[in-house]
Design a protein around this motif. Sequence first.
Motif, short mmCIF file in Angstrom:
data_model
loop_
_atom_site.label_atom_id
_atom_site.label_comp_id
_atom_site.label_asym_id
_atom_site.label_seq_id
_atom_site.Cartn_x
_atom_site.Cartn_y
_atom_site.Cartn_z
N THR A 177 0.83 -1.19 0.00
CA THR A 177 0.00 0.00 0.00
C THR A 177 0.87 1.25 0.00
O THR A 177 0.62 2.21 -0.74
CB THR A 177 -0.93 -0.02 1.23
N ASP A 229 -6.75 -1.76 -3.64
CA ASP A 229 -6.04 -2.52 -2.60
C ASP A 229 -6.83 -3.81 -2.35
O ASP A 229 -8.04 -3.85 -2.55
CB ASP A 229 -5.97 -1.67 -1.33
N GLU A 230 -6.14 -4.83 -1.89
CA GLU A 230 -6.78 -6.13 -1.57
C GLU A 230 -7.69 -6.58 -2.70
O GLU A 230 -8.86 -6.89 -2.49
CB GLU A 230 -7.59 -6.04 -0.26
MG MG Z 1 -2.03 -3.14 2.20
#
Ligand code: MG
Length: 581
Positions: A177, A229-230
């Motif tokens: 991230t 993200d994810e």
């Molecule tokens: Mg992350």
Amino acid sequence: MELKSGILYYTLKETAQPAETEAPRLNFSFRSMTAAGKKATVYTVTAMNDPDLVTRLHEAGVTFSENAGTGNMVLLILLQYLIPILFYVAIFSFFFRRMGKLGAGGGLMGGLGKSNARTIDGGEVKTTFADVAGQDEAKESLQEIVSYLHNPQEYTEIGARMPRGALLIGPPGTGKTLMARAVAGEAGVPFLSISGPEFVELFVGMGASKVRDLFKEAREKAPCIVFIDEIDAVGKKRDGIGGNDEREQTLNQLLSEMDGFEGNSGVVILAATNRPESLDKALLRPGRFDRRVPVELPDQGGREAILRIHCNRIKTEGPIDLSAIARITPGASGADLANVINEAALCAVRSGRHAVTQKDLEDSVDVALAGKQRKSMVISPHEKEIIAYHEVGHALVAARQKGASPVHKITIIPRTSGALGFTMQADEDERFLMDKQEAFAKIVTLTGGRAAEELCFDSVTTGASNDIEQATSIARAMITRYGMSESFGMTAFEQVVNPYLGNDTAMNCSQETAARIDREVIALIDKAYDQAKTILKDNRSKLDEIARVLIARETITGQEFMDILNAPVALPPKQEETEQE
Ligand code: MG
Ligand code: ADP
Ligand code: ZN
């Protein structure tokens, strides 16, 4: 007047005129003549459930009339039915809005399905590559994207097509991230970030419409970076059985949006996941996420660099040796290391100091590994002795074997993780391979604790459970995955299913083979245990000596341990005072 006093307690209102407007309820008005019969006083009261009232009013000679109050009646009925309805509408709209907020930007219907990506305008992301340490290869791959966003013409002129997306993969806490933000910070373009789970909605079709919205926004803002993200939350394989309609629609929308870009639209899509194996093949084909950027756990140099970045943000005092900390934290992620530094700072504050020392950092590593010290825990002298022998058993067995890592620290201070003591080993340099002898030496070292207990106290305790677990998993891996057994050779019977999350394995062999593997695991560990016992028997006097020192001091360093071990003469047998401490 009897009547008057009789109804007084119904909040009687004395007015000059029948006050219809003021009385909101169905009511009676009646006139009562005064004894002189001159001036009428009008009372307006609410209806009361008193069947004898009318009779009594007649008997008393009161002039009275019923006031149906039609206007009020309508109002009353309206209120009676409307209030509950309004109440329910309010509650429903509140919950709808809540649901909308989880997924969309709010509002009862208008907000549903709206992408709620957090948008940071160009130049406002302050994170840069300088904030990310120890990921040089990943930075290099992403540098190209940065320079493309800076200067797209250079690429279009030559006819090069920029990769549409880059997928950051690696274990949790390695800085994926952070890295995505750094790309935006370096490029100075708008950064639209959204997390995969935010797409998955309660209502079918909403996730897909969010994706549409997100990409529409991205096209308007181009050049820009879209960061998902994810992504495994939406990008999971479509397996066809018991499919999740909503998720699949969202994924399909994502795939088609990614295809919909012109070659050089200026929108770069970054995504991060720690479960690359679960992603749908379609997502990974060239033209979508065609660039994979591994963000692995840092090596020793990387750990030191990460520690330095975070250490620069705190006040320190005295000599700080971050490479020593990096050496004792193999396998730690960037997030773990950031946490070690922060814990050290908290520890300094707790003890009323204004700067962090090397000792704070070292203690903080222990906290990260084994939890905080439990000073209040009272351990009987006998148990303390067993724990000390157990730990020294590990250390001694390690020190007396070729291929085992040197001992860094032995402690018998109980910890909040439930550990009653631990022995820490640390290699001088990072190791990347483990040969068969070293793997076996590891198992022998792990069995050393129990071996010492059995040798010196002729008892076995529950304290070795973690050792047993670890020894078993190494032995099993040697046989089923590393081809380190004579009888099976180079056949794999187990596969690691999620390399970045816990290394769970799946068995892949017949029942008979499984039984044979079990027997071989048992034999291997038995052999290790015998070897550990032999080492300890041969070094019994040193075992006693070091255990005695450990009981007295509670913690000894690897150096102190080696000094005693290498000292030529053993001390005389047990002394009474050290026993009682
Ligand atoms: Mg992350
Ligand atoms: P991931 O997304 O890979 O799970 P994050 O990017 O959220 O990990 O990292 C969490 C925190 O750990 C970051 O905010 C940062 O403080 C620290 N961190 C992780 N990796 C690094 C690194 N390579 N350099 C500096 N700090 C790091
Ligand atoms: Zn142990």
